[in-house]
Enzyme design. Structure first.
Site, PDB file in Angstrom:
ATOM      1  N   LYS A   1       5.661  18.719  21.482  1.00  0.00           N
ATOM      2  CA  LYS A   1       6.079  20.194  21.713  1.00  0.00           C
ATOM      3  C   LYS A   1       6.664  20.038  23.443  1.00  0.00           C
ATOM      4  CE  LYS A   1       5.333  21.811  17.453  1.00  0.00           C
ATOM      5  NZ  LYS A   1       4.503  22.716  16.535  1.00  0.00           N
TER       6      LYS A   1
ATOM      7  N   ARG B   1      -1.449  17.195  13.527  1.00  0.00           N
ATOM      8  CA  ARG B   1       0.560  17.003  12.784  1.00  0.00           C
ATOM      9  C   ARG B   1       0.967  16.064  14.259  1.00  0.00           C
ATOM     10  NH1 ARG B   1       5.356  19.241  12.973  1.00  0.00           N
ATOM     11  NH2 ARG B   1       6.282  19.415  10.844  1.00  0.00           N
TER      12      ARG B   1
END
Ligand code: 7PJ
Length: 294
Positions: free
Chosen positions: A237, A271
């Site tokens: 991210k 995740r």
């Protein structure tokens, strides 16, 4: 059937939680790695739907071999600017992949969606867990998950994906996200979802600045204290990009280090895109875990 998370030679030193996912339960004494399986046209080149399907199934099986305890199948991109996907299109993408993986792998299958029709179809196809960035706020979503006795992950997001990064603001990001997750866990229970089938996620990158994300990651205890397994998704991210100065494909090491810190701070599910690297990071983090947390 109780599934171990990572095949594991060390003595886990953690608060023990089971996440019940329909007929399967995840033993979260060791954190579980959730592999991200995007079944979207941009994910597996543009070789046509059948090719995409086969490539997605193969990628899912590889994640299981690499040690993923959960495979998260998603048919809609949440990237800002991504095209909206219709209900039937999303079902056509995720259902065949879930059906194939359900017969070939002993893992928990998760569906990454917000739409009640997709939830129902995915659970009928054999999914065990509903992972929703909208925390089951779409009308009918809670009922669809509860009707099939599915496990759920409720995630915090401020705003909607298309605009959420425009100007995110909080008076106290940790308190606000915590309060939201507690309220959504309560809504799940009221809808008939069992307490031991709920996990929570602060939603790193979803309507948050770099500073908000860092504050959430540094204060995970506020979330683990709620008593539900904590899921953290930080893989590749923007927050890792800012820390390392690297583009998304080069954020594997940064993401693995963040995963190890999340485990140390008590996260139960990580995740990620890069399963093998994260499984190693989680193993090392658990081996060196300094204190009892949950
Ligand atoms: C997350 C997610 C996350 C949960 C996405 C990406 C963007 N679901 N779906 N948590 N992120 N529960 O993977 O970069 O952080 S899509």
């Amino acid at each position: 059937m109780i599934l171990p998370t990572i095949p594991y030679p060390l003595t886990p030193n953690r608060f023990f939680m089971l996440l019940r996912c329909r007929d399967r339960s995840l033993a979260l004494d060791v954190p579980a790695v959730m592999g991200i399986l995007n079944v979207t046209p941009d994910s597996f080149s543009d070789g046509g739907l059948h090719f995409e399907r086969q490539a997605a199934i193969a990628a899912g099986l590889r994640m299981v071999e690499e040690g993923a305890a959960i495979v998260d199948v998603g048919g809609e991109s949440t990237r800002p600017g991504a095209a909206a996907v219709g209900v039937q299109q999303e079902i056509d993408r995720v259902v065949p992949v879930i059906e194939a993986l359900a017969t070939r792998a002993d893992v928990v299958l998760s569906v990454d969606t917000s739409k009640p029709e997709v939830i129902t179809a995915a659970l009928r196809a054999g999914a065990h867990l509903v992972n929703d960035i909208r925390a089951l706020r779409m009308p009918g979503a809670l009922a669809a998950a509860a009707a099939a006795d599915a496990a759920v992950c409720v995630m915090h997001m401020q705003g909607e994906p298309a605009t959420m990064q425009a100007d995110p603001r909080y008076a106290d990001v940790v308190a606000e996200v915590r309060g939201f997750l507690l309220a959504r866990a309560g809504a799940c229970r009221e809808a008939g979802i069992a307490d031991d089938s709920i996990c929570i996620d602060p939603g790193i990158g979803f309507g948050k600045t770099y500073q908000h994300n860092v504050e959430l990651l540094r204060n995970q205890r506020a979330f683990t204290d709620l008593g539900y397994p904590l899921l953290i998704g930080v893989s590749r991210k923007g927050v890792i990009g800012i820390m390392t100065g690297r583009p998304a494909p080069e954020r594997v090491v940064g993401s693995a280090v963040a995963a190890a810190f999340a485990v140390q701070a008590g996260a139960s599910i990580i995740r990620v895109h890069d399963v093998a690297a994260t499984v190693d990071a989680v193993k090392v983090a658990v081996a060196l875990h300094g204190r009892e947390t949950r």
